[in-house]
Design an enzyme around this catalytic site. Structure first.
Site, PDB file in Angstrom:
ATOM      1  N   GLU A  89       0.807  -1.226   0.000  1.00 30.14           N
ATOM      2  CA  GLU A  89       0.000   0.000   0.000  1.00 30.14           C
ATOM      3  C   GLU A  89       0.846   1.285   0.000  1.00 30.14           C
ATOM      4  O   GLU A  89       0.354   2.337   0.396  1.00 30.14           O
ATOM      5  CB  GLU A  89      -0.941   0.009   1.201  1.00 30.14           C
ATOM      6  CG  GLU A  89      -2.019  -1.058   1.102  1.00 30.14           C
ATOM      7  CD  GLU A  89      -3.155  -0.799   2.057  1.00 30.14           C
ATOM      8  OE1 GLU A  89      -4.262  -0.501   1.593  1.00 30.14           O
ATOM      9  OE2 GLU A  89      -2.922  -0.887   3.284  1.00 30.14           O
ATOM     10  N   HIS A 110      -4.869   0.740  10.594  1.00 30.36           N
ATOM     11  CA  HIS A 110      -6.096  -0.075  10.644  1.00 30.36           C
ATOM     12  C   HIS A 110      -6.657  -0.072  12.077  1.00 30.36           C
ATOM     13  O   HIS A 110      -7.292  -1.028  12.504  1.00 30.36           O
ATOM     14  CB  HIS A 110      -5.804  -1.527  10.234  1.00 30.36           C
ATOM     15  CG  HIS A 110      -5.166  -1.675   8.883  1.00 30.36           C
ATOM     16  ND1 HIS A 110      -4.494  -2.809   8.497  1.00 30.36           N
ATOM     17  CD2 HIS A 110      -5.118  -0.829   7.827  1.00 30.36           C
ATOM     18  CE1 HIS A 110      -4.046  -2.653   7.249  1.00 30.36           C
ATOM     19  NE2 HIS A 110      -4.395  -1.460   6.830  1.00 30.36           N
TER      20      HIS A 110
HETATM   21 ZN   LIG Z   1      -4.160  -0.761   4.885  1.00 29.42          ZN
END
Ligand SMILES: [Zn+2]
Length: 321
Positions: A89, A110
């Site tokens: 990412e 997260h």
């Molecule tokens: Zn992520």
């Protein structure tokens, strides 16, 4: 102890930068913002077109500059051909640096406390003065609206197209209410990035990501860490406030019942009492303006917390003030 490089210093050495990036990863793990996933990056102070972020490993286990990879802002690919494997990412970071020239640090998390606001439709807002940077409107970006045909639908930002779409959510075509950019435009030029230009500043400090987490952008590592930690605290405070509000006030249902018809409800409406009070836009603006000059204080505490915890090692050489 890591001395920090923002906002105190006028010139940043790479050694200091690497040391701080690893310390920041440890702090974010220590405070539950990162677990084995998530990452922080920083733009290179020597080359505006590249940035550094850890290689593909758990942030708590980073310990040396060997664990860092330099990436090109343009395409999110490593500068060195044979660099260590990186995070999938990384395009979150590259596309934000590309769109916002004065942004120097990005955190992607997260964090469990924030996740409910990404899927419930309940908006996350600044309810506490330490999180004025959230304002009254935190956008929720949904990857499903931007998948390329044939790509995996796994919510991950796995290419520049998805990264560009996410970065655009920090400055929507129509922004209303509290604007993060309005506070920023009053700030002095930052280290390593371009001088602030209101037209190129993000309107939001934080964007939520549906079913995934959140991303926050800042002018320096310390500010990014602060915003990540207090986004979590704001989410926790809001959730608790909503729960105790409902537990205390409850819900009253008013309406008409058809007794002859067997007790059927003919009409009803739910009445609630009291409101959870959030910061007004002017309060969010002023709170953030007041607080952001003080973040070196928690930064130094957070550095010490991870320095004395044997889980974390930081072998990067770094000069002290
Ligand atoms: Zn992520």
């Amino acid at each position: 102890m890591s001395a920090g490089y923002f906002p105190k210093r006028t010139k940043v050495g790479l050694e200091d930068l690497f040391k701080n990036l690893i310390t920041a990863s440890h702090i974010l793990h220590h405070h539950g913002i990162l677990d084995a996933y998530g990452h922080i990056s920083v733009r290179s102070p020597d080359n505006h077109a590249t940035f550094y972020m850890p290689c593909n490993m758990a942030p708590a286990l980073l310990s040396s500059e060997e664990h860092l990879v330099e990436y090109n802002v343009e395409d999110g690919e490593p500068v060195e051909k044979h660099a260590k494997p990186g995070y999938l990412e990384r395009y979150i970071h590259s596309e934000i640096y590309k769109r916002f020239p004065s942004i120097n640090s990005v955190v992607h998390s997260h964090c469990a406390a924030v996740l409910p606001y990404t899927i419930s439709g309940v908006p996350l807002k600044a309810g506490i003065h330490m999180a004025g940077f959230l304002g009254s409107n935190v956008p929720v970006w949904d990857a499903s609206s931007h998948y390329s045909s044939g790509s995996k639908h796994d919510l991950l930002v796995r290419d520049t197209k998805l990264g560009a779409s996410l970065s655009a959510a920090f400055k929507p075509a129509t922004s209303a209410g509290f604007l993060y950019s309005k506070v920023r435009s009053a700030l002095p030029a930052q280290i390593g990035g371009a001088p602030p230009d209101p037209a190129k500043e993000p309107d939001h400090a934080v964007v939520l990501m549906r079913g995934h987490g959140f991303t926050t952008v800042a002018h320096g590592i310390e500010e990014a860490v602060y915003q990540a930690i207090y986004t979590r605290d704001a989410a926790k405070a809001q959730m608790t406030a909503l729960m105790i509000h409902d537990a205390h006030f409850g819900h009253v249902v008013e309406g008409k019942v058809d007794i002859e018809g067997g007790g059927k409800i003919k009409s009803a409406k739910v009445k609630t009492e009291g409101d959870v009070k959030f910061l007004k836009d002017s309060e969010a603006h002023d709170a953030w303006e007041s607080i952001r000059g003080t973040i070196e204080r928690p930064w130094r505490l957070w550095c010490r917390e991870v320095e004395v915890n044997p889980l974390y090692r930081n072998d990067c050489p770094g000069c002290e003030d």
